[in-house]
Design a protein around this motif. Structure first.
Motif, PDB file in Angstrom:
ATOM      1  N   LYS A  88       0.821  -1.353   0.110  1.00 27.35           N
ATOM      2  CA  LYS A  88      -0.064  -0.048   0.025  1.00 27.35           C
ATOM      3  C   LYS A  88       1.086   1.207   0.066  1.00 27.35           C
ATOM      4  O   LYS A  88       0.585   2.316  -0.745  1.00 27.35           O
ATOM      5  CB  LYS A  88      -0.897   0.073   1.144  1.00 27.35           C
ATOM      6  CG  LYS A  88      -2.172  -1.025   1.088  1.00 27.35           C
ATOM      7  CD  LYS A  88      -2.895  -0.867  -0.044  1.00 27.35           C
ATOM      8  CE  LYS A  88      -4.048  -1.783   0.036  1.00 27.35           C
ATOM      9  NZ  LYS A  88      -5.174  -1.771  -1.144  1.00 27.35           N
ATOM     10  N   GLU A 604      -8.785   0.297   3.441  1.00 24.73           N
ATOM     11  CA  GLU A 604     -10.010   1.417   2.529  1.00 24.73           C
ATOM     12  C   GLU A 604     -11.418   1.145   3.274  1.00 24.73           C
ATOM     13  O   GLU A 604     -12.002  -0.087   3.706  1.00 24.73           O
ATOM     14  CB  GLU A 604     -10.181   0.350   1.086  1.00 24.73           C
ATOM     15  CG  GLU A 604     -10.995   1.283   0.169  1.00 24.73           C
ATOM     16  CD  GLU A 604     -11.153   0.580  -1.222  1.00 24.73           C
ATOM     17  OE1 GLU A 604     -11.852   1.348  -2.093  1.00 24.73           O
ATOM     18  OE2 GLU A 604     -10.505  -0.152  -1.446  1.00 24.73           O
ATOM     19  N   ASN A 661     -14.355  15.006   0.677  1.00 24.00           N
ATOM     20  CA  ASN A 661     -13.213  14.983  -0.091  1.00 24.00           C
ATOM     21  C   ASN A 661     -12.516  16.409  -0.576  1.00 24.00           C
ATOM     22  O   ASN A 661     -11.478  16.427  -0.696  1.00 24.00           O
ATOM     23  CB  ASN A 661     -13.352  14.190  -1.330  1.00 24.00           C
ATOM     24  CG  ASN A 661     -13.754  12.808  -1.249  1.00 24.00           C
ATOM     25  OD1 ASN A 661     -13.466  12.324  -0.179  1.00 24.00           O
ATOM     26  ND2 ASN A 661     -14.703  12.081  -2.108  1.00 24.00           N
ATOM     27  N   ARG A 681      -3.068   7.106   1.029  1.00 20.01           N
ATOM     28  CA  ARG A 681      -2.709   6.805  -0.590  1.00 20.01           C
ATOM     29  C   ARG A 681      -4.199   6.777  -1.168  1.00 20.01           C
ATOM     30  O   ARG A 681      -5.152   6.199  -0.384  1.00 20.01           O
ATOM     31  CB  ARG A 681      -2.326   5.364  -0.370  1.00 20.01           C
ATOM     32  CG  ARG A 681      -0.771   4.996  -0.144  1.00 20.01           C
ATOM     33  CD  ARG A 681       0.330   5.734  -0.895  1.00 20.01           C
ATOM     34  NE  ARG A 681       1.577   5.673  -0.506  1.00 20.01           N
ATOM     35  CZ  ARG A 681       2.164   6.540   0.068  1.00 20.01           C
ATOM     36  NH1 ARG A 681       1.569   7.781   0.570  1.00 20.01           N
ATOM     37  NH2 ARG A 681       3.283   6.551   0.360  1.00 20.01           N
ATOM     38  N   PHE A 682      -4.135   7.054  -2.142  1.00 18.62           N
ATOM     39  CA  PHE A 682      -5.616   7.440  -2.945  1.00 18.62           C
ATOM     40  C   PHE A 682      -5.404   6.710  -4.441  1.00 18.62           C
ATOM     41  O   PHE A 682      -4.267   6.109  -4.828  1.00 18.62           O
ATOM     42  CB  PHE A 682      -5.787   8.942  -3.255  1.00 18.62           C
ATOM     43  CG  PHE A 682      -5.643   9.910  -2.218  1.00 18.62           C
ATOM     44  CD1 PHE A 682      -6.873   9.889  -1.477  1.00 18.62           C
ATOM     45  CD2 PHE A 682      -4.763  10.534  -1.659  1.00 18.62           C
ATOM     46  CE1 PHE A 682      -6.893  11.035  -0.195  1.00 18.62           C
ATOM     47  CE2 PHE A 682      -4.644  11.299  -0.667  1.00 18.62           C
ATOM     48  CZ  PHE A 682      -5.631  11.558   0.030  1.00 18.62           C
ATOM     49  N   THR A 683      -6.474   6.492  -4.931  1.00 22.17           N
ATOM     50  CA  THR A 683      -6.750   5.841  -6.141  1.00 22.17           C
ATOM     51  C   THR A 683      -6.163   6.558  -7.225  1.00 22.17           C
ATOM     52  O   THR A 683      -5.692   6.076  -8.199  1.00 22.17           O
ATOM     53  CB  THR A 683      -8.183   5.328  -6.471  1.00 22.17           C
ATOM     54  OG1 THR A 683      -8.760   6.802  -6.574  1.00 22.17           O
ATOM     55  CG2 THR A 683      -8.675   4.455  -5.386  1.00 22.17           C
ATOM     56  N   GLN A 684      -6.189   7.950  -7.155  1.00 20.36           N
ATOM     57  CA  GLN A 684      -5.564   8.819  -7.969  1.00 20.36           C
ATOM     58  C   GLN A 684      -4.715   9.851  -7.146  1.00 20.36           C
ATOM     59  O   GLN A 684      -4.773  10.129  -6.204  1.00 20.36           O
ATOM     60  CB  GLN A 684      -6.553   9.544  -8.859  1.00 20.36           C
ATOM     61  CG  GLN A 684      -7.575   8.779  -9.716  1.00 20.36           C
ATOM     62  CD  GLN A 684      -7.034   8.112 -10.720  1.00 20.36           C
ATOM     63  OE1 GLN A 684      -5.783   8.655 -11.283  1.00 20.36           O
ATOM     64  NE2 GLN A 684      -7.690   6.817 -11.176  1.00 20.36           N
ATOM     65  N   SER A 693      -9.410  11.546  -4.536  1.00 23.59           N
ATOM     66  CA  SER A 693     -10.100  10.322  -5.028  1.00 23.59           C
ATOM     67  C   SER A 693     -10.064   9.395  -3.582  1.00 23.59           C
ATOM     68  O   SER A 693      -9.797   9.675  -2.541  1.00 23.59           O
ATOM     69  CB  SER A 693      -9.202   9.416  -6.108  1.00 23.59           C
ATOM     70  OG  SER A 693      -7.970   9.404  -5.670  1.00 23.59           O
ATOM     71  N   ASN A 694     -10.916   8.279  -3.960  1.00 21.61           N
ATOM     72  CA  ASN A 694     -11.169   7.150  -2.856  1.00 21.61           C
ATOM     73  C   ASN A 694      -9.777   7.175  -2.146  1.00 21.61           C
ATOM     74  O   ASN A 694      -8.606   6.649  -2.726  1.00 21.61           O
ATOM     75  CB  ASN A 694     -11.521   5.981  -3.579  1.00 21.61           C
ATOM     76  CG  ASN A 694     -12.940   6.131  -3.992  1.00 21.61           C
ATOM     77  OD1 ASN A 694     -13.733   7.079  -3.502  1.00 21.61           O
ATOM     78  ND2 ASN A 694     -13.490   5.326  -4.970  1.00 21.61           N
ATOM     79  N   THR A 696      -7.499   4.670  -0.387  1.00 22.11           N
ATOM     80  CA  THR A 696      -7.179   3.190  -0.329  1.00 22.11           C
ATOM     81  C   THR A 696      -6.312   2.819   0.966  1.00 22.11           C
ATOM     82  O   THR A 696      -6.654   1.442   1.380  1.00 22.11           O
ATOM     83  CB  THR A 696      -6.398   2.596  -1.425  1.00 22.11           C
ATOM     84  OG1 THR A 696      -5.114   3.370  -1.644  1.00 22.11           O
ATOM     85  CG2 THR A 696      -6.993   2.867  -3.020  1.00 22.11           C
ATOM     86  N   ASP A 733     -12.639  -2.587   3.462  1.00 23.80           N
ATOM     87  CA  ASP A 733     -12.378  -3.907   3.540  1.00 23.80           C
ATOM     88  C   ASP A 733     -12.092  -4.429   4.807  1.00 23.80           C
ATOM     89  O   ASP A 733     -11.450  -5.676   5.009  1.00 23.80           O
ATOM     90  CB  ASP A 733     -10.981  -4.098   2.733  1.00 23.80           C
ATOM     91  CG  ASP A 733      -9.906  -2.927   3.067  1.00 23.80           C
ATOM     92  OD1 ASP A 733      -9.989  -2.420   4.320  1.00 23.80           O
ATOM     93  OD2 ASP A 733      -8.956  -2.815   2.452  1.00 23.80           O
TER      94      ASP A 733
END
Length: 940
Positions: A88, A604, A661, A681-684, A693-694, A696, A733
């Protein structure tokens, strides 16, 4: 009337089965001995062909260098969390530190010296693959957000020097940058440069030598106490934490200090590192890139040179590679002592099996005894490589374990040969070799089989390195046994032929005349041993004293055993007398309260919805007694949003996902939250002016307090994990955990005591079962078990007296100890059962006179081969020496004093005689003596 057949009792049935089994095993070894003695060269050739074919397996030889695969249980949370962290986040820090001490470090001249040193370090360069690297290329970079004045204070008047503390007010989070347009601010922000993250007191004066050399002590003290923001990067820093030996005035300000710590943060991309490329043979290297490892080496060389030139102050230092380098050197730099030990043992073995004349000097046989160990070691490594078991750092001690066991077998055979030649001197050589192996083989297989079982029990451990070592050792003991009854017996036969033809022990081609005398008398050592047992041990006072002494020592050992601690400190791997140990001692002295950094990992999830639960978790952590310096983005983000947007994130329904966000994006790009970018840490990728972004993964940082021992840090670790895992978070998760680099040691400490206790209990149980199967006499098995148990209890008790603790090194040593201490009592017990003539006292005396010398010599050889380890500085070798010394002392005492005394009083009857027919020789065994009736099958 025909008489009724008498029904046998269970005891009689067992004795019958016992007798059949023993004589079957003896007949197998007798036949094997005759075959080997008739065809010695063929046996040697077949053995060497097998060894050479086994070497093909070395093509798959693999040395495991990854510490995660050596010292950490793969089922543990730490193993799983570390892999999650790498996947990650993938980033890790390596620290390069310099600690300077003086009478008062807050002196302009001293600070100028520090400036000169840091300038030289920053100028260091290395070249790798045609590319040049300096610390600026290898450091961890942070954005420079200089929204402050030159003195390090915020340019707005609302900021206070306590802005970095947890007791900030809402006004401290007023973001003036929100008054400008987002596009303008983001363009302005992107124009900022990046700077290396480091903790350096010289940043207070922006590392300007002209400013530093003109400072006064008053300037230094004022700046140190007032400034809480790094003037170079704009990040919060408490510079007083870099000082040690501090004295404060009445207002709490620092006025003097005796030490200064400077730290460089270098960066490692863990996901791109191959530890098998950069790791060391001890498995103690951390994740590091090749260029960084090369730069650290140059850093150490430079600072060693600088420290040697200084006189008025002391310099202590460490690099990221220091622990790996010093621990590896301490392991392998002592191997020369082991080689000397081998040479001494070779001389010892030759003297023990030889007679002092030109014919009976057995240099070849002594050499072959050690060669036998080498063959077994190579075969074990080859076959373990074939089945895919990696080679580990502890395995380097395996040859010396096998050496002790292999030499023991040689002494047992030599003792049995003396008995055979005394009673059957007129018989043919193959037949006498068969008789020797008949008596020695059963005793050897008992000890070898129990050693193998004890080691395989150790292989069920969840510690990978210990599991691998036990498998290697078990296979090595198996090959020792195989080569001893084949290869060694073949060479023994050839050497005996040489003696019969009276050829010189040095020059085989030279043959002495027929009148050359061959020694047959009893040695002086045997005479002394005979008097010792007859006049001391087997007297009534001697027996009473032996039993009472055993009980007293055991009682003392049990008392000490109850006080034995389970503790391990990685610093024990670092011997005294090197730069790294000096740094650790100085750091411990000047910074005694510095704890252990730790991270809370969150996977996440719906961070907007779960924010109230995260906030509650943070509050709970703050109140835990073991937590210090909790640094999280949760509280600052909550205050930032409440201050600037008047929205309460603890009420998740008060904001939408998009608003959450957007707020988080602005927070992470603001002067207040920029330092928390590393925690997400982000998806983008994060982009100023756009909503995040989301998420993670995210992390929260804190520090464990300094703990005194495992009784404190293991409960703290488990409580921290339990607290975060029990949080009422239902989305995403579900992953959340607590991680710290030091957990690698704490996890091992948590399980090692349980592992040692379980393995010892299982090994003792299996040893008991093995002796029941192989010795088959229940009473004798009980006494052997008691001797082994007493030895283990005494070893553990005196480990505590010697100041040792239960750790992974001692765990390995104790696994080996169980197998080794069986040998002493098993040889004596089996020999006692083979003697039927005379009273118990006479049988006990004959036992120690026939096999006692071999057992004593075997223990002496093991001790001699490891004796030079007592002078080693390496913790591993010191621990092995102490454990093996205790095993040898108590094992020999229980096997050669306590057990014979007990057997002389309540010992069982010997094996029953049995007539064996149907072979070229008819053997009648009567009263423990072998009488041959030799007949030719084709001659009437």
């Amino acid at each position: 009337m025909p008489s009724k057949k008498k029904i046998k009792s269970p005891q009689q049935v067992w004795e019958s089965v016992s007798t059949i089994f023993v004589h079957f095993v003896e007949s197998v070894f007798f036949t094997l001995g005759i075959i080997v003695a008739k065809h010695p060269w063929r046996t040697i050739t077949i053995t060497w062909i097998f060894v050479l074919l086994s070497c093909i397996g070395l093509l798959r030889f693999y040395i495991e260098k990854n510490p995660m695969n050596l010292w950490v249980p793969p089922e543990s949370d730490f193993y799983q969390d570390t892999n999650w962290y790498i996947n990650k986040f993938g980033s890790n820090f390596r620290f390069q530190k310099i600690l300077i001490t003086a009478n008062n470090i807050l002196d302009p001249d001293t600070l100028m010296t520090v400036k000169n040193i840091t300038s030289e370090i920053n100028a260091l360069q290395i070249t790798y693959e045609n590319k040049t690297y300096s610390v600026k290329d290898l450091c961890y970079k942070v954005p420079v957000v200089k929204l402050f004045t030159s003195n390090g204070k915020r340019s707005d008047n609302n900021s206070s020097s306590n802005s970095v503390q947890n007791n900030n007010t809402e006004n401290d989070y007023v973001d003036l940058t929100l008054w400008v347009d987002d596009e303008y601010y983001c363009n302005f922000l992107e124009s900022f440069s990046l700077a290396c993250l480091q903790y350096d007191i010289l940043d207070l004066w922006e590392n300007d030598p002209n400013v530093i050399k003109n400072l006064t002590k008053h300037d230094i003290i004022r700046k140190l106490n007032d400034v809480k923001i790094n003037p170079v990067t704009g990040h919060p820093v408490d510079y007083t934490t870099l000082l040690g030996g501090i004295q404060r005035d009445e207002s709490g300000d620092v006025v003097t200090a005796k030490s200064l710590l400077t730290t460089w943060y270098t960066h490692v991309n863990m996901s791109e590192v191959d530890l098998n490329e950069v790791g060391n043979l001890v498995g103690t290297e951390d994740w590091v890139s090749v260029p960084l490892a090369m730069w650290e080496s140059k850093f150490l060389s430079k600072i060693i040179h600088i420290s040697s030139m200084t006189k008025s102050y002391s310099i202590y230092f460490e690099a990221g590679r220091s622990f790996a380098d010093i621990s590896g050197e301490s392991m392998f730099c002592e191997l020369d002592k082991l080689y000397i030990g081998i040479a001494l043992m070779f001389i010892y073995v030759v003297c023990a099996i030889s007679r002092f004349n030109w014919v009976e000097i057995r240099l070849t046989l002594g050499s072959v005894g050690l060669l036998n160990v080498g063959m077994a070691y190579i075969s074990a490594v080859a076959w373990c490589s074939i089945i895919g078991i990696p080679f580990g750092p502890v395995h380097s001690s395996l040859p010396f374990l096998l050496m002790g066991l292999g030499v023991d077998d040689m002494f047992v055979m030599n003792a049995c040969w003396k008995i055979v030649t005394t009673e059957q001197s007129h018989k043919s050589l193959p037949y006498k070799v068969g008789l020797m192996l008949k008596h020695a083989g059963v005793s050897i297989i008992i000890t070898s089989f129990t050693d193998i079982v004890a080691l395989l029990i150790g292989a069920i451990t969840i510690l990978p390195s210990l599991k691998s070592f036990c498998i290697y050792a078990a296979i090595g003991v198996f090959f020792i046994f195989c080569y001893s009854v084949t290869f060694y017996v073949a060479v023994f036969t050839l050497d005996q032929r040489r003696i019969q033809t009276k050829r010189n022990g040095f020059l085989f081609c030279y043959q002495h005349n027929e009148e050359f005398p061959i020694s047959t008398d009893i040695t002086i050592f045997q005479k002394v041993l005979s008097k010792f047992y007859k006049q001391i041990v087997f007297t009534r006072p001697g027996k009473f004293i032996s039993i009472m002494f055993t009980l007293m020592v055991t009682g003392f050992s049990i008392k000490s055993l109850l006080q034995l601690e389970q503790r391990f400190d990685p610093k024990w791997f670092i011997p005294d007398g090197n730069y790294y140990k000096d740094f650790l001692n100085a750091h411990e002295s000047f910074y005694p309260t510095q704890g252990y950094p730790a991270v809370i990992f969150l996977g996440e999830m719906d961070y907007k919805r779960e924010f109230p639960q995260l906030y509650n978790v943070v509050q709970t952590f703050k109140n835990e007694s073991y937590v210090n310096d909790l640094v999280t983005w949760v509280e600052p983000f909550h205050r930032y949003v409440k201050t600037n947007y008047n929205r309460d994130l603890k009420n998740s329904s008060s904001v939408t996902n998009l608003e959450f966000n957007n707020y988080l994006s602005r927070f992470l790009n603001s002067p207040f939250g920029g330092r928390y970018q590393i925690n997400f840490r982000f998806t983008q990728p994060l982009h100023c002016g756009s909503a995040v972004s989301n998420i993670t993964a995210s992390s929260l940082m804190f520090t464990f307090l300094k703990f005194a021992g495992p009784d404190e840090y293991i409960p703290a670790m488990n409580q921290a994990k339990k607290l975060i895992k029990s949080a009422n978070i239902t989305s995403g998760d579900g992953y959340r955990s607590v991680w710290s680099k030091v957990f690698a040691n704490w996890v091992t400490d948590e399980i090692i005591a349980v592992e040692v206790e379980r393995n010892i209990e299982l090994a003792l149980l299996c040893v008991m079962m093995c002796t029941v199967i192989l010795i088959t006499n229940l009473q004798m098995c009980l006494w052997i078990f008691i001797c082994v148990l007493l030895t283990i209890v005494n070893v553990l008790g005196w480990m505590q007296v010697w100041g040792m603790t239960v750790d992974i090194v001692c765990c390995i040593g104790l696994e080996l100890a169980i197998g080794l201490c069986v040998d002493y009592s098993a040889h004596v017990g089996h020999t006692f059962l083979t003697i039927n003539e005379g009273s118990r006292n006479d049988r006990a005396y004959k036992t120690v006179m026939s096999i006692g010398t071999a057992v004593l010599l075997g223990g002496g050889s093991t001790l001699l081969s490891l004796s030079l380890l007592s002078m080693s500085k390496a913790y591993t070798f010191q621990s092995f020496f102490k454990i093996f010394l205790l095993v040898i002392i108590f094992g020999l005492f229980n096997g050669l004093i306590f057990l014979p005394v007990v057997l002389s009083l309540v010992g069982p009857d010997g094996y029953k005689a049995k007539e064996v027919k149907g072979s070229p020789f008819e053997i009648v065994e009567l009263n423990g003596k072998c009488l041959e009736v030799e007949k030719e099958m084709n001659n009437t």
